[in-house]
Design an enzyme around this catalytic site. Structure first.
Site, PDB file in Angstrom:
ATOM      1  N   GLY A 245      30.834  39.273  34.872  1.00  0.00           N
ATOM      2  CA  GLY A 245      31.150  39.292  33.271  1.00  0.00           C
ATOM      3  C   GLY A 245      30.103  38.689  32.548  1.00  0.00           C
ATOM      4  O   GLY A 245      29.267  38.133  32.994  1.00  0.00           O
TER       5      GLY A 245
ATOM      6  N   MET B 246      30.486  36.118  30.862  1.00  0.00           N
ATOM      7  CA  MET B 246      30.215  34.629  30.695  1.00  0.00           C
ATOM      8  C   MET B 246      30.227  34.138  32.179  1.00  0.00           C
ATOM      9  O   MET B 246      30.283  33.120  32.417  1.00  0.00           O
ATOM     10  CB  MET B 246      31.487  33.946  30.273  1.00  0.00           C
ATOM     11  CG  MET B 246      31.429  34.346  28.703  1.00  0.00           C
ATOM     12  SD  MET B 246      30.288  33.200  28.061  1.00  0.00           S
ATOM     13  CE  MET B 246      30.743  31.587  28.332  1.00  0.00           C
TER      14      MET B 246
ATOM     15  N   GLU C 161      42.051  27.669  39.907  1.00  0.00           N
ATOM     16  CA  GLU C 161      43.052  28.220  40.735  1.00  0.00           C
ATOM     17  C   GLU C 161      42.708  29.455  41.147  1.00  0.00           C
ATOM     18  O   GLU C 161      42.374  30.401  40.189  1.00  0.00           O
ATOM     19  CB  GLU C 161      44.574  28.033  40.100  1.00  0.00           C
ATOM     20  CG  GLU C 161      45.510  28.779  40.864  1.00  0.00           C
ATOM     21  CD  GLU C 161      46.831  28.806  39.963  1.00  0.00           C
ATOM     22  OE1 GLU C 161      48.015  29.373  40.477  1.00  0.00           O
ATOM     23  OE2 GLU C 161      46.811  28.469  38.739  1.00  0.00           O
ATOM     24  N   TYR C 162      42.879  29.884  42.585  1.00  0.00           N
ATOM     25  CA  TYR C 162      42.636  31.279  42.905  1.00  0.00           C
ATOM     26  C   TYR C 162      43.980  32.294  42.884  1.00  0.00           C
ATOM     27  O   TYR C 162      44.926  31.642  43.482  1.00  0.00           O
ATOM     28  CB  TYR C 162      41.988  31.683  44.447  1.00  0.00           C
ATOM     29  CG  TYR C 162      42.137  32.916  44.776  1.00  0.00           C
ATOM     30  CD1 TYR C 162      41.416  33.898  44.201  1.00  0.00           C
ATOM     31  CD2 TYR C 162      42.757  33.390  45.936  1.00  0.00           C
ATOM     32  CE1 TYR C 162      41.331  35.178  44.641  1.00  0.00           C
ATOM     33  CE2 TYR C 162      42.867  34.640  46.288  1.00  0.00           C
ATOM     34  CZ  TYR C 162      42.122  35.585  45.447  1.00  0.00           C
ATOM     35  OH  TYR C 162      42.138  36.828  46.162  1.00  0.00           O
TER      36      TYR C 162
ATOM     37  N   ASP D  48      41.859  36.333  23.196  1.00  0.00           N
ATOM     38  CA  ASP D  48      41.141  37.326  24.100  1.00  0.00           C
ATOM     39  C   ASP D  48      42.271  37.838  25.238  1.00  0.00           C
ATOM     40  O   ASP D  48      42.038  37.983  26.085  1.00  0.00           O
ATOM     41  CB  ASP D  48      39.965  37.107  24.854  1.00  0.00           C
ATOM     42  CG  ASP D  48      39.478  38.213  25.254  1.00  0.00           C
ATOM     43  OD1 ASP D  48      39.384  39.349  24.804  1.00  0.00           O
ATOM     44  OD2 ASP D  48      38.574  38.272  26.036  1.00  0.00           O
TER      45      ASP D  48
ATOM     46  N   LYS E 175      44.600  40.508  26.904  1.00  0.00           N
ATOM     47  CA  LYS E 175      44.449  41.727  27.152  1.00  0.00           C
ATOM     48  C   LYS E 175      44.919  41.877  28.749  1.00  0.00           C
ATOM     49  O   LYS E 175      44.993  40.746  29.304  1.00  0.00           O
ATOM     50  CB  LYS E 175      43.123  42.239  27.138  1.00  0.00           C
ATOM     51  CG  LYS E 175      42.040  41.217  27.726  1.00  0.00           C
ATOM     52  CD  LYS E 175      40.441  41.844  27.513  1.00  0.00           C
ATOM     53  CE  LYS E 175      39.637  41.294  28.241  1.00  0.00           C
ATOM     54  NZ  LYS E 175      38.308  41.666  27.777  1.00  0.00           N
ATOM     55  N   PRO E 176      45.116  43.132  29.071  1.00  0.00           N
ATOM     56  CA  PRO E 176      45.679  43.360  30.581  1.00  0.00           C
ATOM     57  C   PRO E 176      44.520  42.808  31.540  1.00  0.00           C
ATOM     58  O   PRO E 176      44.965  42.284  32.716  1.00  0.00           O
ATOM     59  CB  PRO E 176      45.759  44.973  30.697  1.00  0.00           C
ATOM     60  CG  PRO E 176      45.925  45.372  29.094  1.00  0.00           C
ATOM     61  CD  PRO E 176      44.992  44.473  28.337  1.00  0.00           C
TER      62      PRO E 176
END
Length: 504
Positions: free
Chosen positions: A85, A87, A156-157, A201, A203-204
């Site tokens: 992404g 960032m 955390e995954y 931010d 959002k789905p």
């Protein structure tokens, strides 16, 4: 120019990387020799992946001639690239000592991140670290990697999809599931709100769901600490529209730096709308169109697309999407409370078909480890770095090779060779090297660390405590005996022999 990889050079690279036990590598190689030509290294990599010995990403890097960089900072073994992404890149890693999967988010250096980018990245780390709630992804560590000191955030995954991909794959969700997910998200946002944070931010795409059906709010990169007086938001955010056009609150369009939790409630309402209809409140149009429509238009009611949505749920969505923040629910807990009449505690966990699929190695790990019970990756004593990867690179355009092209560069997805075992200035400045992998004379290395005198004396008494006690008790016993002898006019020692008379 990169040298052509052969099967022989590939095997040598794998041995050097220490990704596979030698006996397993020899076993697969012998079978490969008997089945196909030794001129196809891609087939050999495919066989290793099928045998659950390496991952897809590891295979790709090995085919590019990489043999170092698969163990980051001595703790995290690189497994897969999860996402890329604006960032940074997010990698799936294994904490080699704790045997836990974690997500490693790395700030890219390829686009020359600005001071604002770096500050927002650090702010995200601090935001997540300050929050402890089951519906918010946890942060475990903020570190720096590579000679350039790129920032990386250990998270955390979450073994599950985001809600955007779930709807894209399976279509709009049932009312029961949607209400359940929105309530969980609202509970997480309420915790952040009570700690003073605004997400900005929602959002789905930033809402994950794990295998157990637990919602996890992700990506605090735009989060703002409300009324903290730090000036960061005003300094770096005031001249930009921060958020996502499909889900942004009207007031956030005009002033991203001056919003409160009610902006998150609007974005959550837009997410609610998407989960039930499969489309955002304002579908189509340009980004500028959407930014304007959020301020002046009313979206089509959910009931136009779904006749099974209760009127009370439709009314709640409309209230969340009110243009005036004063007309919305004022806190996320109010949203959750309003939706309770339609909440179903028996909402099933995601189906297997809705969950992401990985290569056999990662899938085996997920099947044997309870990924829903992720423990924190506390900083441990460093391991000698056998291989080093630069995690800040994620792109596909060809790049010039650096002198060392055998190490993986995670800051550019061309995997440009770059060694990460340089000194960590922050860690050296603090005088410790726990969790660092570094070569050279680190200020926290054992060889340079001098023990203070009080520590030495303390260690001496601890090691010789029993001897000291015995000597002390013996001295006390002798003292008591001397006092008793004096009081009874008897000398210490054996009684004197009686005098013998001389014989006549």
């Amino acid at each position: 120019m990169m040298a052509q990889v052969t099967v022989e050079s590939l095997v040598a690279a794998i041995r050097k990387s220490e990704l596979i036990e030698s006996r397993d590598l020899d076993r697969v190689f012998q079978r490969f020799q008997g089945q196909t030509s030794l001129e196809n290294p891609e087939q050999f990599v495919a066989m290793l992946i099928d045998e659950a010995l390496i991952t897809n990403l590891q295979g790709k890097l090995l085919l590019e001639g990489k043999s170092r960089g698969f163990l980051v900072n001595g703790k995290y073994k690189l497994l897969e690239l999860i996402a890329v992404g604006g960032m940074g890149a997010v990698y799936l890693c294994e904490h080699v000592l704790m045997r836990r999967l974690v997500a490693m988010k790395v700030l890219p250096r390829e686009n020359n991140p600005t001071t604002g980018d770096v500050e927002r990245f650090i702010r995200e780390a601090r935001a997540v670290a300050s929050l402890d709630h089951p519906n918010i992804v946890k942060a475990f560590d903020l570190d720096r990697i590579g000679t350039a000191g790129n920032h990386c955030l250990i998270l955390e995954y979450v073994d599950g999809p985001n809600l955007l991909n779930m709807v894209k794959k399976s279509g709009p969700l049932s009312v029961d599931r949607t209400v359940n997910y929105i309530i969980q998200t609202a509970e997480g946002l309420q915790h952040a709100h009570q700690a003073g944070w605004v997400h900005r931010d929602i959002k789905p795409h930033n809402i994950l769901i794990n295998r157990q059906g637990m919602i996890k709010i992700l990506d605090m990169g735009l989060a703002r600490l409300f009324n903290n007086g730090e000036g960061l938001t005003e300094q770096f955010d005031s001249r930009k529209i921060l958020g996502t056009a499909d889900y942004i609150a009207p007031e956030q369009v005009t002033s991203s730096s001056d919003v409160d939790i009610r902006a998150d409630i609007y974005s959550l309402g837009a997410t609610f709308y998407y989960l039930l209809t499969g489309r955002p409140p304002f579908d189509g149009g340009t980004t500028q169109d959407k930014l304007m429509w959020h301020q002046v238009r009313e979206p089509e009611p959910v009931s136009k697309y779904r006749s099974d949505v209760p009127k009370g749920v439709v009314a709640a969505i409309q209230k969340m999407l009110a243009k005036d923040p004063r007309s919305r629910f004022q806190t996320p807990s109010e949203v959750a409370q309003a939706l309770l009449p339609w909440a179903n505690a028996r909402v099933p966990a995601p189906l297997e078909t809705e969950l992401p699929r990985f290569c056999p190695l990662v899938q085996t790990f997920l099947n044997t480890v309870d990924s829903g019970r992720t423990s924190s990756t506390t900083t441990l004593s460093s391991i000698l770095s056998r291989s080093v990867i630069d995690l800040t690179a994620v792109e596909t355009k060809p790049r010039a090779q650096s002198p060392d092209n055998t190490a993986v560069d995670l800051s550019q997805p061309t995997w440009r060779g770059r060694s990460l075992d340089g000194p960590d200035e922050d860690r050296q400045r603090s005088g410790g090297s726990r969790g660092g992998s570094g070569s050279g004379k680190s200020s926290g290395s054992v060889s340079e660390r001098r023990m203070p005198s009080h520590a030495i004396s303390g260690g001496f008494f601890q090691r010789n405590l029993l001897s000291i006690l015995v000597v002390g008790l013996l001295g006390v016993a002798l003292t008591i005996a001397a006092i008793w002898s004096y009081q009874n006019n008897r000398p210490l020692g054996p009684p004197p022999k009686p005098a013998t008379k001389p014989a006549n």
